[in-house]
Design an enzyme around this catalytic site. Structure first.
Site, short mmCIF file in Angstrom:
data_model
loop_
_atom_site.label_atom_id
_atom_site.label_comp_id
_atom_site.label_asym_id
_atom_site.label_seq_id
_atom_site.Cartn_x
_atom_site.Cartn_y
_atom_site.Cartn_z
CG ASN A 1 -1.70 1.22 1.44
OD1 ASN A 1 -1.77 2.06 0.55
ND2 ASN A 1 -2.33 1.35 2.61
CD1 TRP A 2 3.97 1.39 -2.49
CD2 TRP A 2 3.87 2.30 -4.54
NE1 TRP A 2 4.89 0.75 -3.27
CE2 TRP A 2 4.86 1.28 -4.54
CE3 TRP A 2 3.63 3.00 -5.72
CZ2 TRP A 2 5.60 0.96 -5.68
CZ3 TRP A 2 4.37 2.67 -6.85
CH2 TRP A 2 5.35 1.67 -6.84
CE LYS A 3 -0.13 3.28 4.76
NZ LYS A 3 -0.04 3.37 6.21
CG HIS B 1 -5.91 1.81 5.32
ND1 HIS B 1 -5.44 2.80 6.15
CD2 HIS B 1 -4.90 0.92 5.18
CE1 HIS B 1 -4.18 2.52 6.47
NE2 HIS B 1 -3.83 1.38 5.89
CD GLU C 1 -2.91 5.43 6.86
OE1 GLU C 1 -2.91 5.46 5.62
OE2 GLU C 1 -1.99 4.88 7.52
CD GLU D 1 -3.47 -2.58 7.52
OE1 GLU D 1 -2.33 -2.75 7.08
OE2 GLU D 1 -4.20 -1.62 7.20
N GLY E 1 2.61 2.24 10.78
CA GLY E 1 3.56 3.33 10.59
C GLY E 1 4.33 3.71 11.84
CB SER F 1 5.42 -1.88 12.01
OG SER F 1 5.02 -0.55 12.30
N GLY G 1 2.91 -1.03 4.31
CA GLY G 1 2.94 0.39 3.94
C GLY G 1 4.38 0.85 3.73
N GLY G 2 4.97 1.41 4.77
CA GLY G 2 6.30 2.04 4.67
C GLY G 2 7.34 1.19 3.96
P1 PGA Z 1 2.90 0.27 7.67
O1 PGA Z 1 1.42 0.51 7.07
O2 PGA Z 1 3.45 -0.97 7.05
O3 PGA Z 1 3.67 1.52 7.26
O4 PGA Z 1 2.75 0.16 9.15
C1 PGA Z 1 0.54 -0.58 6.91
C2 PGA Z 1 -0.77 -0.10 6.33
O5 PGA Z 1 -1.23 1.01 6.65
O6 PGA Z 1 -1.40 -0.82 5.52
#
Ligand code: PGA
Length: 251
Positions: free
Chosen positions: A8-10, A97, A99, A170, A176, A214, A235-236
């Site tokens: 997930n590149w957000k 998600h 966010e 999650e 993050g 993470s 994500g990251g």
């Molecule tokens: P993260 O994000 O790997 O940066 O913790 C995961 C996500 O939001 O899907």
């Protein structure tokens, strides 16, 4: 079913960087992709076409969207429809998600509308669920997961085929933050989700449950080996081809 390794590149990356990263990822993983793995890249909308040019047509690589609006078309300024996403080659989309729930204010009910509509329009849906830290401290993890699953899956046909739906657990406090959930916390939550799924769908044993929060090259192998973990949502660590390819290939 294969383990789903999703990036997930957000809201990161512009064109050149995104296309280059997708190409590097393909070079680093295509020849030695384990037989039990499938790779999903979920870039921002602006990169769906660019990443699609690298990914589409490659077996075990697919393209997904981070969000969509539950309507086929219409006067919804700034929104995007599942039909438009499919037109660009997306086969998957995220719904719910954290966010979007916590920054953009999406309710459980609205997430449920999206899940139902996205499935009806032919997208495979990854429904994201997970508790916030205060909820965990109050012992409400299962209550939160149950509520998000019940409302998120309220409109899903009971006999949905297992490849059409996945759940991503999650925990919000692990996203993050560098603070990954421990193996016991992950197994407990995933086992709860597996059992809870039995109420909504017939093929609950085959629905993939991904872990997200993470995930890094040094913990991915251990997480992927846990009971009821059928993939990861990253994500990251998915932003660089080098780290994401290590996760894709992690043993
Ligand atoms: P993260 O994000 O790997 O940066 O913790 C995961 C996500 O939001 O899907």
């Amino acid at each position: 079913m294969k383990k789903l390794i999703a990036a997930n590149w957000k809201m990161f990356k512009t064109w050149n960087d995104g296309v280059q990263t997708a190409r590097e990822l393909m070079v680093a993983t295509r020849q030695n992709l384990p037989a039990d793995r499938e790779v999903l890249l979920i870039p921002p909308f602006t990169l769906l076409k660019g990443v699609g040019e690298v990914f589409l047509g490659e077996e075990n690589y697919s393209l997904g969207a981070q969000n969509f609006y539950p309507a086929g078309e219409g006067a919804y300024t700034g929104e995007i429809s599942p039909v438009q996403l499919k037109d660009l080659g997306c086969s998957y989309a995220l719904a719910g998600h954290s966010e979007r729930r916590h920054i953009l204010g999406e309710s459980d009910e609205f997430v449920g509308e999206k899940v139902q509509f996205g499935l009806e329009k032919g997208l495979n849906i990854i429904l994201c669920v997970g508790e916030q830290i205060e909820e965990r401290k109050k012992g409400q993890v299962e209550e939160v997961l149950h509520r998000q699953l019940a409302k998120g899956l309220a409109g899903v046909e009971k006999d949905i085929q297992p490849h059409r739906l996945a759940i991503a657990y999650e925990p919000v406090w692990a996203i993050g933050t560098g603070e990954v959930a421990g193996p016991e916390e992950i197994v407990q939550a995933h086992t709860f989700i597996r059992n809870d799924l039995a109420q909504y769908v017939n093929f609950y044993e085959e629905i993939r449950i991904l872990y997200g929060g993470s995930v890094k090259p040094d913990n991915a192998g251990q997480i992927l080996a846990l009971d009821n973990v059928d993939g990861v949502l990253v994500g990251g660590a998915s932003l660089k081809a080098e780290s994401f390819s290590q996760i894709v290939l992690a043993e």
